[in-house]
Write an enzyme that holds these catalytic residues in place. Structure first.
Site: not given
Ligand code: GLY
Length: 289
Positions: A163, A213, A215
């Protein structure tokens, strides 16, 4: 007449479970972050809005295959790349996002169009509907698959970082946040990530946050909207971040974030081993790859 504010820009390239030790990659990442910071901060100094600045920073991160967003996104368990992004204009408290879209070159530009020109008032679109809207807006399409991500997928590896995001304060005192992701990697097909939600990307007139991180854990803690709510009650971004980190550490939650307020104070935190970030203020430019 309202007085001019010194702009601030903070960007991140993801939180990770370990710091890569490959020196060549470290230098390449440092250079990428510095180049983006230089270009976008210059635009802010020339009077660009915070909204335009964060969209540009995230577009540049999406175009760089080193990062897990846009070109360079991780593959889901069925071997497909589905990307998500979100953009929030803090001064108008308006959010827009794209969920699990395929083939669009810059999911953040799709979010920007949804914010500016929402079809039938819809500011969050998913999958084929999002791609159809992107086509109607003449947005560019391009394959996001890179050899490195395909190799990672074949070895069932998830890659080290995930991300990208940006928060900015412009010379008129407006805040904005943008976040984009290829997801966790190897996740169940069509899983919805935290990125196109207010848990990962939020801005109002006092605060802007972008999170990275795991999600599901970011959603559990409503990271970005929670931090901005705390800031609205008068708690500084540093103290609010330390409070959240303490709670997240206790639950062994794995995520990090960049937070910026309307006074130009910013804070970067992570419960993981490492977060890649960079910041520019009138006084200095720093890069932590
Ligand atoms: N933060 C990205 C995801 O877990 O999709």
């Amino acid at each position: 007449m309202s007085k001019s504010v010194a702009p601030v820009l903070v960007i991140h390239g993801g939180a990770g479970s370990s710091r890569t030790i490959d020196r060549r990659r470290l230098i390449a990442r440092e250079q990428a972050l510095k180049g983006i910071l230089d270009a976008v901060y210059r635009a802010l100094q020339r009077g660009s809005s915070a909204l335009k600045a964060v969209a540009l920073a995230v577009e540049m991160l999406e175009d760089d295959p080193q990062f897990n967003a846009g070109r360079g996104s991780k593959l889901q368990a069925d071997g497909k790349i589905r990307m998500s992004a979100a953009l929030m204009d803090g001064s108008r408290r308006r959010f827009a996002g794209a969920v699990n879209v395929e083939g669009v070159r810059n999911p953040i530009r799709l979010s920007e169009r949804l914010l500016r020109n929402p079809p039938d008032g819809s500011r969050v679109l998913a999958g084929p509907g999002a791609a159809r809207f992107a086509r109607s807006q003449q947005l560019r399409f391009r394959s996001p698959y890179t050899d490195e991500r395909k190799r990672e997928f074949r070895r069932a590896g998830k890659g080290k970082f995930g991300t990208v995001g940006a928060v900015a304060l412009d010379s008129k005192g407006r805040l904005a946040a943008a976040t984009s992701t290829g997801g966790r990697g190897l996740e169940y097909p069509h899983r919805v990530s935290d990125t196109p939600t207010v848990a990962a990307n939020y801005a109002n007139s006092s605060c802007a946050v972008s999170a990275t991180g795991v999600g599901e854990e970011i959603v559990d803690f409503a990271v970005a909207s929670h931090l901005c709510s705390l800031r609205e009650t008068g708690i500084g971004v540093a103290r609010a971040s330390r409070m959240l980190k303490q709670q997240a550490d206790k639950s062994r939650a794995r995520f990090g974030w960049i937070a910026l307020d309307a006074d130009g104070n910013f804070y970067v935190a992570t419960t993981t081993a490492h977060i890649i970030w960079a910041a520019a203020t009138a006084a200095k430019l720093e890069v932590h790859a």
